[in-house]
Scaffold this motif. Structure first.
Motif, mmCIF file in Angstrom:
data_model
loop_
_atom_site.group_PDB
_atom_site.id
_atom_site.type_symbol
_atom_site.label_atom_id
_atom_site.label_comp_id
_atom_site.label_asym_id
_atom_site.label_seq_id
_atom_site.Cartn_x
_atom_site.Cartn_y
_atom_site.Cartn_z
ATOM 1 N N GLU A 159 -34.079 38.378 -41.670
ATOM 2 C CA GLU A 159 -32.932 38.999 -42.320
ATOM 3 C C GLU A 159 -32.873 38.595 -43.796
ATOM 4 O O GLU A 159 -33.220 37.463 -44.143
ATOM 5 C CB GLU A 159 -31.650 38.555 -41.614
ATOM 6 C CG GLU A 159 -30.411 39.225 -42.162
ATOM 7 C CD GLU A 159 -29.144 38.761 -41.435
ATOM 8 O OE1 GLU A 159 -29.259 37.883 -40.560
ATOM 9 O OE2 GLU A 159 -28.067 39.277 -41.761
ATOM 10 N N HIS A 172 -37.997 43.752 -42.245
ATOM 11 C CA HIS A 172 -37.945 43.977 -40.797
ATOM 12 C C HIS A 172 -36.702 43.413 -40.125
ATOM 13 O O HIS A 172 -36.485 43.673 -38.952
ATOM 14 C CB HIS A 172 -39.185 43.350 -40.149
ATOM 15 C CG HIS A 172 -40.464 43.854 -40.736
ATOM 16 N ND1 HIS A 172 -40.883 45.161 -40.580
ATOM 17 C CD2 HIS A 172 -41.393 43.249 -41.511
ATOM 18 C CE1 HIS A 172 -42.033 45.332 -41.220
ATOM 19 N NE2 HIS A 172 -42.360 44.183 -41.810
ATOM 20 N N GLY A 173 -35.909 42.633 -40.800
ATOM 21 C CA GLY A 173 -34.796 41.970 -40.122
ATOM 22 C C GLY A 173 -33.425 42.371 -40.598
ATOM 23 O O GLY A 173 -32.449 41.669 -40.317
ATOM 24 N N GLY A 174 -33.313 43.439 -41.324
ATOM 25 C CA GLY A 174 -32.003 43.854 -41.796
ATOM 26 C C GLY A 174 -31.672 43.295 -43.167
ATOM 27 O O GLY A 174 -32.325 42.371 -43.663
ATOM 28 N N HIS A 211 -30.592 51.042 -36.219
ATOM 29 C CA HIS A 211 -29.481 50.157 -36.575
ATOM 30 C C HIS A 211 -28.572 50.869 -37.591
ATOM 31 O O HIS A 211 -29.019 51.780 -38.296
ATOM 32 C CB HIS A 211 -30.006 48.852 -37.175
ATOM 33 C CG HIS A 211 -30.849 48.063 -36.232
ATOM 34 N ND1 HIS A 211 -32.213 48.241 -36.140
ATOM 35 C CD2 HIS A 211 -30.526 47.119 -35.316
ATOM 36 C CE1 HIS A 211 -32.697 47.419 -35.220
ATOM 37 N NE2 HIS A 211 -31.698 46.731 -34.697
ATOM 38 N N GLU A 258 -36.103 48.015 -41.898
ATOM 39 C CA GLU A 258 -35.733 48.016 -40.487
ATOM 40 C C GLU A 258 -34.590 47.035 -40.289
ATOM 41 O O GLU A 258 -34.501 46.034 -40.996
ATOM 42 C CB GLU A 258 -36.929 47.614 -39.616
ATOM 43 C CG GLU A 258 -38.097 48.591 -39.699
ATOM 44 C CD GLU A 258 -39.315 48.068 -38.955
ATOM 45 O OE1 GLU A 258 -39.145 47.185 -38.096
ATOM 46 O OE2 GLU A 258 -40.420 48.546 -39.260
ATOM 47 N N GLY A 259 -33.746 47.318 -39.279
ATOM 48 C CA GLY A 259 -32.599 46.465 -39.021
ATOM 49 C C GLY A 259 -31.358 47.004 -39.690
ATOM 50 O O GLY A 259 -31.412 47.973 -40.460
ATOM 51 N N PRO A 260 -30.216 46.383 -39.415
ATOM 52 C CA PRO A 260 -28.959 46.857 -40.010
ATOM 53 C C PRO A 260 -28.953 46.676 -41.527
ATOM 54 O O PRO A 260 -29.485 45.692 -42.032
ATOM 55 C CB PRO A 260 -27.889 45.985 -39.340
ATOM 56 C CG PRO A 260 -28.616 44.816 -38.791
ATOM 57 C CD PRO A 260 -30.012 45.234 -38.501
#
Lengths: 473, 65
Positions: free
Chosen positions: A326, A342-344, A382, A360-362
């Protein structure tokens, strides 16, 4: 005696005094590229070298050496098979060789055992107390095996090649230490340090000098002021540096850099990296765990972080690429560019544009002045929440992304062109709709600006996932 | 009428000017260093002047006889 004779006598004597004064002044003043300065001290003028015969050392039961010196070099070399000796070389500042030789004969070595320690020095202190003569004392020790070394030197270089452990204090000349089985500790001022091949930990501190540290099995603790640090192949690192630059590579564990007025470059950090600096850039790549990067008045560039990242910068941009975890980014008076995340993301920016590609991610973005361009690169899984105060919002969606869209432009327009979108509300400044039955929410707002939502394939410059790589300069 | 002898201080002053000019010129031409040379040789002015005074006194005494 007539007045004429008295006048002439005064004239001649005055002339002589003026000539003498000029001659004396010429010997102690210098007018050159460095400006006008007074030359004082004992270490200028003619000098003569003298070397005493090697003095054999009895190392029976000795585990360590304590070497004390000043105004001269200390050199220690450990080599298999050599006889343990100490050699004293002196340099005496006198006008005549005979005078210098007479003084040099009175400089003697002091070798005194104290338990398991052998103390080595000279009678410098006693001579300095009695006479105002400049002289250098250079000590060279040749040892058959590595011993624990303690060196106290001032105004002289220190060089150690082979020891079981080392503790050095020095000033005004370079310190070099290599091939140490255990730990190394060096404190210096106005000295550059070069330390390498250390089997234990290393603790180095210097003011007004550079530090070069390589190949340390343990942890390194480095403190530098007014100098640069070049550090490589370390177990772990804690660095404090003010007014200089940092070049860091190949740290197996965690690394912490607390800097001021310094640029920081780091690569191949096995653990987490925590960097704080000001008035310069942070450029990092290949970080094995998390990244914390904070700079005031400087940019941040990060590429290839296995964990998450926190990046905070001001008055310059933040560029991130290839972050596995993130990300939280805070930028004031600068832009933000992110690709392959990849973790928002949580981003708070002001002052320039935001470009997010392959995310990717929120995603949560709050932007002040500046446009936001978002290209997720893969079907949405997300939620996305973008809020802009003054600027456009453009979202390029991969075809077939399920979503629930709510786009609102308070003083602008909304243009939505997404394949399969079922509109629930469709106005000039607000569009609400969905693709599929249960997609993630996409909430876009701008107070002053336009909102554009379209398929990535129909974007004028093609799919976004192929662009936006961060170039580490 | 006999020409009066020049006074020693006049001779000394003249010789000093000639010597100073010569040394200065030689220094400018690179033959010697001005300050070290002056520092070494300036007491010669006192020697010359003293010699001239002695010579003048002895000469005056001889004339009176």
């Amino acid at each position: 005696m007539s007045l004429r004779k008295l006048g002439l006598l005064a004239l001649i004597l005055g002339f002589g005094l003026a000539v003498e004064a000029t001659h004396q002044a010429r010997a102690s003043w210098s007018l050159g590229p460095a400006g006008c300065r007074i030359l004082t001290g004992r270490f200028h003028g003619p000098s003569f070298d003298f070397e005493s015969p090697a003095l054999a050392l009895d190392l029976e039961g000795i585990e360590g050496l304590e070497v004390t010196n000043a105004f001269g070099h200390v050199r220690v070399v450990s080599t298999d098979g050599v006889e343990p000796v100490v050699v004293l070389r002196t340099v005496v500042y006198r006008a005549e060789r005979d005078e210098a030789s007479g003084f040099a004969e009175r400089i003697t070595l002091h070798v005194e055992p104290a338990g398991s320690v052998l103390r080595i020095g000279t009678n410098r202190d006693a001579l300095e107390r009695r006479e105002d003569v400049g002289f250098e004392t250079h000590l060279e020790l040749r040892l058959p095996e590595p011993l624990a070394l303690s060196v106290r030197n001032a105004h002289g270089a220190v060089s150690v090649d082979g020891a079981s452990e080392v503790d050095v204090e020095s000033s005004f000349e370079r310190v070099e230490v290599r091939r140490v089985e255990g730990s190394v500790k060096v404190r210096a001022e106005h000295s550059s340090l070069a330390v390498g091949e250390v089997g234990g930990d290393a603790r180095l501190a210097t003011r007004h000098g550079d530090v070069e540290l390589r190949s340390v099995s343990g942890a390194a603790e480095v403190d530098v002021e007014h100098g640069s640090a070049t550090l490589a192949d370390l177990g772990a690192l804690s660095l404090t540096l003010r007014h200089g630059s940092v070049q860091l590579g190949d740290v197996r564990g965690d690394a912490a850099v607390n800097a001021e007025h310094a640029g920081v470059r780091a690569a191949r950090i096995g653990g987490a990296l925590d960097v704080r600096t000001s008035y310069d850039a942070i450029v990092v790549e290949e970080i094995g765990a998390g990244l914390q990067a904070v700079t005031r008045h400087g940019r941040i560039e990060a590429k290839g972080v296995t964990g998450g990242a926190y990046a905070e910068a001001s008055y310059a941009d933040v560029a991130l690429e290839g972050i596995a975890g993130e990300v939280e980014a805070r930028v004031s008076h600068g832009g933000l560019r992110i690709s392959r995340l990849h973790g928002g993301l949580r981003a708070f920016t002001s002052g320039d544009d935001v470009s997010l590609r392959g995310i990717e991610g929120p995603v949560h973005v709050e932007a002040g002045r500046g446009s936001v361009r978002l290209a997720p690169g893969a079907p949405l899984a997300h939620p996305i929440d973008v809020s802009v105060d003054g600027g456009d919002v453009r979202v390029e969606l991969p075809r077939g992304s399920p979503l629930r869209l709510e786009a609102t432009a308070a003083r602008g327009g909304v243009d939505v062109s997404v394949t399969g979108l079922e509109r629930v509300e469709s106005g000039e400044r607000r569009v609400v709709g969905h693709v599929g039955a249960d997609g993630p929410g996409v909430r876009l707002r701008t107070r002053q600006g336009r909102i554009q939502v379209l398929d990535a394939e129909s974007a004028p410059d093609g799919p976004a996932t192929l662009r936006g790589e961060v170039a580490i300069r | 009428m006999a020409t009066p002898r020049p006074e020693p201080e006049t001779l000394t002053f003249g010789l000093a000017l000639v010597a100073l000019g010569a040394v200065w010129l030689a220094a400018d031409l690179g033959y010697l260093e001005l300050v070290p040379t002056l520092r070494t040789w300036w007491p010669l002015l006192l020697v010359v002047w003293g010699s001239l005074e002695l010579w003048d006194t002895l000469a005056a005494r001889a004339e009176r006889r």
